[in-house]
Design an enzyme around this catalytic site. Sequence first.
Site, PDB file in Angstrom:
ATOM      1  N   ASP A 125       0.863  -1.186   0.000  1.00 30.88           N
ATOM      2  CA  ASP A 125       0.000   0.000   0.000  1.00 30.88           C
ATOM      3  C   ASP A 125       0.896   1.230   0.000  1.00 30.88           C
ATOM      4  O   ASP A 125       1.991   1.204   0.572  1.00 30.88           O
ATOM      5  CB  ASP A 125      -0.855   0.044   1.276  1.00 30.88           C
ATOM      6  CG  ASP A 125      -1.952  -1.010   1.302  1.00 30.88           C
ATOM      7  OD1 ASP A 125      -2.229  -1.618   0.260  1.00 30.88           O
ATOM      8  OD2 ASP A 125      -2.535  -1.208   2.387  1.00 30.88           O
ATOM      9  N   MET A 126       0.420   2.325  -0.593  1.00 35.68           N
ATOM     10  CA  MET A 126       1.187   3.574  -0.527  1.00 35.68           C
ATOM     11  C   MET A 126       0.615   4.438   0.592  1.00 35.68           C
ATOM     12  O   MET A 126      -0.589   4.656   0.655  1.00 35.68           O
ATOM     13  CB  MET A 126       1.126   4.304  -1.865  1.00 35.68           C
ATOM     14  CG  MET A 126       1.987   5.549  -1.908  1.00 35.68           C
ATOM     15  SD  MET A 126       3.725   5.267  -1.486  1.00 35.68           S
ATOM     16  CE  MET A 126       4.398   4.701  -3.050  1.00 35.68           C
ATOM     17  N   ARG A 175      -0.743  -0.865  -8.605  1.00 38.61           N
ATOM     18  CA  ARG A 175      -2.140  -0.571  -8.252  1.00 38.61           C
ATOM     19  C   ARG A 175      -2.304   0.942  -8.329  1.00 38.61           C
ATOM     20  O   ARG A 175      -1.559   1.678  -7.682  1.00 38.61           O
ATOM     21  CB  ARG A 175      -2.451  -1.046  -6.833  1.00 38.61           C
ATOM     22  CG  ARG A 175      -3.848  -0.635  -6.371  1.00 38.61           C
ATOM     23  CD  ARG A 175      -3.983  -0.641  -4.865  1.00 38.61           C
ATOM     24  NE  ARG A 175      -3.928  -1.964  -4.308  1.00 38.61           N
ATOM     25  CZ  ARG A 175      -3.619  -2.191  -3.024  1.00 38.61           C
ATOM     26  NH1 ARG A 175      -3.299  -1.189  -2.207  1.00 38.61           N
ATOM     27  NH2 ARG A 175      -3.584  -3.416  -2.569  1.00 38.61           N
ATOM     28  N   GLY A 179      -5.902   8.010  -3.880  1.00 41.03           N
ATOM     29  CA  GLY A 179      -5.119   8.459  -2.724  1.00 41.03           C
ATOM     30  C   GLY A 179      -6.044   8.902  -1.611  1.00 41.03           C
ATOM     31  O   GLY A 179      -7.030   9.605  -1.869  1.00 41.03           O
ATOM     32  N   THR A 221     -10.649   1.654  -7.619  1.00 39.11           N
ATOM     33  CA  THR A 221     -11.563   2.797  -7.464  1.00 39.11           C
ATOM     34  C   THR A 221     -13.006   2.298  -7.413  1.00 39.11           C
ATOM     35  O   THR A 221     -13.313   1.215  -7.920  1.00 39.11           O
ATOM     36  CB  THR A 221     -11.398   3.803  -8.626  1.00 39.11           C
ATOM     37  OG1 THR A 221     -12.257   4.913  -8.398  1.00 39.11           O
ATOM     38  CG2 THR A 221     -11.705   3.202  -9.980  1.00 39.11           C
ATOM     39  N   ARG A 283      -9.407   6.537  11.284  1.00 34.22           N
ATOM     40  CA  ARG A 283      -8.405   7.126  10.383  1.00 34.22           C
ATOM     41  C   ARG A 283      -9.021   7.339   9.001  1.00 34.22           C
ATOM     42  O   ARG A 283      -8.921   8.405   8.417  1.00 34.22           O
ATOM     43  CB  ARG A 283      -7.178   6.224  10.294  1.00 34.22           C
ATOM     44  CG  ARG A 283      -5.991   6.903   9.647  1.00 34.22           C
ATOM     45  CD  ARG A 283      -4.722   6.100   9.765  1.00 34.22           C
ATOM     46  NE  ARG A 283      -4.790   4.813   9.132  1.00 34.22           N
ATOM     47  CZ  ARG A 283      -4.759   3.664   9.787  1.00 34.22           C
ATOM     48  NH1 ARG A 283      -4.655   3.629  11.092  1.00 34.22           N
ATOM     49  NH2 ARG A 283      -4.814   2.511   9.136  1.00 34.22           N
ATOM     50  N   ARG A 284      -9.719   6.326   8.524  1.00 36.46           N
ATOM     51  CA  ARG A 284     -10.354   6.453   7.211  1.00 36.46           C
ATOM     52  C   ARG A 284     -11.376   7.591   7.221  1.00 36.46           C
ATOM     53  O   ARG A 284     -11.456   8.375   6.299  1.00 36.46           O
ATOM     54  CB  ARG A 284     -11.064   5.145   6.823  1.00 36.46           C
ATOM     55  CG  ARG A 284     -10.117   4.059   6.361  1.00 36.46           C
ATOM     56  CD  ARG A 284      -9.395   4.492   5.104  1.00 36.46           C
ATOM     57  NE  ARG A 284      -8.388   3.567   4.678  1.00 36.46           N
ATOM     58  CZ  ARG A 284      -7.158   3.505   5.184  1.00 36.46           C
ATOM     59  NH1 ARG A 284      -6.796   4.308   6.154  1.00 36.46           N
ATOM     60  NH2 ARG A 284      -6.286   2.633   4.730  1.00 36.46           N
TER      61      ARG A 284
HETATM   62  P1  FDA Z   1     -13.987   8.742  -4.891  1.00 37.08           P
HETATM   63  O1  FDA Z   1     -13.415   9.121  -3.577  1.00 37.08           O
HETATM   64  O2  FDA Z   1     -14.226   9.805  -5.890  1.00 37.08           O
HETATM   65  O3  FDA Z   1     -15.318   7.940  -4.629  1.00 37.08           O
HETATM   66  C1  FDA Z   1     -16.112   7.507  -5.735  1.00 37.08           C
HETATM   67  C2  FDA Z   1     -17.393   6.905  -5.197  1.00 37.08           C
HETATM   68  O4  FDA Z   1     -17.103   5.687  -4.511  1.00 37.08           O
HETATM   69  C3  FDA Z   1     -18.132   7.736  -4.178  1.00 37.08           C
HETATM   70  O5  FDA Z   1     -18.915   8.716  -4.778  1.00 37.08           O
HETATM   71  C4  FDA Z   1     -18.943   6.682  -3.483  1.00 37.08           C
HETATM   72  O6  FDA Z   1     -20.048   6.350  -4.247  1.00 37.08           O
HETATM   73  C5  FDA Z   1     -18.006   5.500  -3.444  1.00 37.08           C
HETATM   74  N1  FDA Z   1     -17.239   5.381  -2.191  1.00 37.08           N
HETATM   75  C6  FDA Z   1     -15.946   5.706  -1.990  1.00 37.08           C
HETATM   76  N2  FDA Z   1     -15.574   5.409  -0.715  1.00 37.08           N
HETATM   77  C7  FDA Z   1     -16.685   4.898  -0.097  1.00 37.08           C
HETATM   78  C8  FDA Z   1     -16.965   4.391   1.215  1.00 37.08           C
HETATM   79  N3  FDA Z   1     -16.035   4.312   2.158  1.00 37.08           N
HETATM   80  N4  FDA Z   1     -18.202   3.932   1.472  1.00 37.08           N
HETATM   81  C9  FDA Z   1     -19.148   3.960   0.529  1.00 37.08           C
HETATM   82  N5  FDA Z   1     -18.950   4.417  -0.734  1.00 37.08           N
HETATM   83  C10 FDA Z   1     -17.737   4.878  -1.036  1.00 37.08           C
HETATM   84  N6  FDA Z   1      -5.256   4.839  -0.929  1.00 37.08           N
HETATM   85  C11 FDA Z   1      -3.961   5.155  -0.665  1.00 37.08           C
HETATM   86  O7  FDA Z   1      -3.636   6.315  -0.412  1.00 37.08           O
HETATM   87  N7  FDA Z   1      -3.015   4.151  -0.669  1.00 37.08           N
HETATM   88  C12 FDA Z   1      -3.322   2.865  -0.970  1.00 37.08           C
HETATM   89  O8  FDA Z   1      -2.448   2.008  -0.989  1.00 37.08           O
HETATM   90  C13 FDA Z   1      -4.678   2.550  -1.240  1.00 37.08           C
HETATM   91  N8  FDA Z   1      -5.060   1.272  -1.535  1.00 37.08           N
HETATM   92  C14 FDA Z   1      -6.339   1.024  -1.939  1.00 37.08           C
HETATM   93  C15 FDA Z   1      -6.693  -0.261  -2.359  1.00 37.08           C
HETATM   94  C16 FDA Z   1      -7.961  -0.498  -2.844  1.00 37.08           C
HETATM   95  C17 FDA Z   1      -8.311  -1.877  -3.301  1.00 37.08           C
HETATM   96  C18 FDA Z   1      -8.910   0.565  -2.940  1.00 37.08           C
HETATM   97  C19 FDA Z   1     -10.266   0.343  -3.520  1.00 37.08           C
HETATM   98  C20 FDA Z   1      -8.582   1.808  -2.487  1.00 37.08           C
HETATM   99  C21 FDA Z   1      -7.309   2.063  -1.968  1.00 37.08           C
HETATM  100  N9  FDA Z   1      -6.947   3.308  -1.495  1.00 37.08           N
HETATM  101  C22 FDA Z   1      -5.640   3.576  -1.212  1.00 37.08           C
HETATM  102  C23 FDA Z   1      -7.992   4.326  -1.253  1.00 37.08           C
HETATM  103  C24 FDA Z   1      -8.191   5.206  -2.464  1.00 37.08           C
HETATM  104  O9  FDA Z   1      -7.063   6.007  -2.652  1.00 37.08           O
HETATM  105  C25 FDA Z   1      -9.417   6.108  -2.305  1.00 37.08           C
HETATM  106  O10 FDA Z   1      -9.242   6.977  -1.251  1.00 37.08           O
HETATM  107  C26 FDA Z   1     -10.732   5.378  -2.125  1.00 37.08           C
HETATM  108  O11 FDA Z   1     -10.784   4.254  -2.918  1.00 37.08           O
HETATM  109  C27 FDA Z   1     -11.908   6.274  -2.529  1.00 37.08           C
HETATM  110  O12 FDA Z   1     -11.659   6.820  -3.806  1.00 37.08           O
HETATM  111  P2  FDA Z   1     -12.393   6.346  -5.150  1.00 37.08           P
HETATM  112  O13 FDA Z   1     -11.376   6.076  -6.183  1.00 37.08           O
HETATM  113  O14 FDA Z   1     -13.352   5.253  -4.885  1.00 37.08           O
HETATM  114  O15 FDA Z   1     -13.109   7.681  -5.648  1.00 37.08           O
END
Ligand code: FDA
Length: 302
Positions: A125-126, A175, A179, A221, A283-284
């Site tokens: 993870d980053m 991946r 962020g 995402t 944290r999240r």
């Molecule tokens: P965005 O934040 O724009 O959200 C798009 C849509 O997704 C929202 O409108 C909503 O519908 C839905 N959504 C998002 N989060 C939700 C929640 N908690 N509950 C319900 N709905 C939600 N980050 C990082 O900094 N380092 C890392 O190593 C990782 N690793 C990682 C692995 C995996 C498998 C995932 C899916 C994500 C990560 N992340 C991460 C987190 C990532 O950077 C990001 O913050 C979250 O995935 C939310 O961003 P989205 O790309 O979903 O888009």
Amino acid sequence: MQLFNSVVAHAIPWIPRALVQKMARRYIAGDDINAAVKRLQQLQTQGFCATIDVLGETAATPAQAHNTAAEYLRVLDAIHTYGLHASISVKPTAMGLLLDEDLCERLLTEILQSACRIGASVCMDMEDVRCTQMQIDLFQRLQAHHSDFGLALQAYLRRTYQDIESLAHARNTLRLCKGIYREEAAHLVDNAGRDRNAINPHFLAHLARCFDAGCFVAIATHDAALIDQAVALAHSRGIDRSRFEFQMLLGVSESLRDRLLVQGFGVRIYVPFGKDWYGYSTRRLKENPRIAGHVLRAMLQR
Ligand code: FDA
């Protein structure tokens, strides 16, 4: 909406612990490895792969770093014993990156060797910008000896354009995610701190770079529009589905992940487990006000 989410995020420390636990349940498999195995078996029956995350804060002592590493070794044993279609996701700070870099490297090496023995892959993870360069250096040192090892890159960081140049090549698994950390604006691509959609063109530029370089990409995402654009990009470049997969967090956007599976894409679910659920949840919630808003909405629906 942004103001609402931000207010909720700041109120998290005052929300009763029991309520936070209830809200966080959908995002976490459970307290122990048995709960994680059960959840993984359910996901596997549905056709998903998984990547397992052992919950834990930045290690404050070497003993804590050793404990986290030992838990990952138990996870690898479980993957082998139960024949799970799972990789693991590791956070170097939980293995002591900010405490003792050599210790962190030794513990990660042990984990990579163990993963290699059972044919499981590992993704780093980053974490926040204090760690970015250290993590890339660490990844490159370890990756020279361990092939099934990937790294997450964050599209919200300006520097990712440079970083990806040395990281995107055919041997690597990367991946891509938007962020999650609250970083200063100077580190971020324009507007990323205020508008998550502003990250999307950068995410797609990095995805195109990865496709061109021939590496395997995990598209992490839940953004439906971004996913559609990623699929269109793969299609327009004639990229085979075996060269990428989608990744989503446990408990998030389940209908979207089901749809992708039905369409025949590989989908891997990020499954965190462990006793340190409170730290992970808060944290999240604090790091991403948007997620805090989701939690409050879920709470109100209940
Ligand atoms: P965005 O934040 O724009 O959200 C798009 C849509 O997704 C929202 O409108 C909503 O519908 C839905 N959504 C998002 N989060 C939700 C929640 N908690 N509950 C319900 N709905 C939600 N980050 C990082 O900094 N380092 C890392 O190593 C990782 N690793 C990682 C692995 C995996 C498998 C995932 C899916 C994500 C990560 N992340 C991460 C987190 C990532 O950077 C990001 O913050 C979250 O995935 C939310 O961003 P989205 O790309 O979903 O888009």
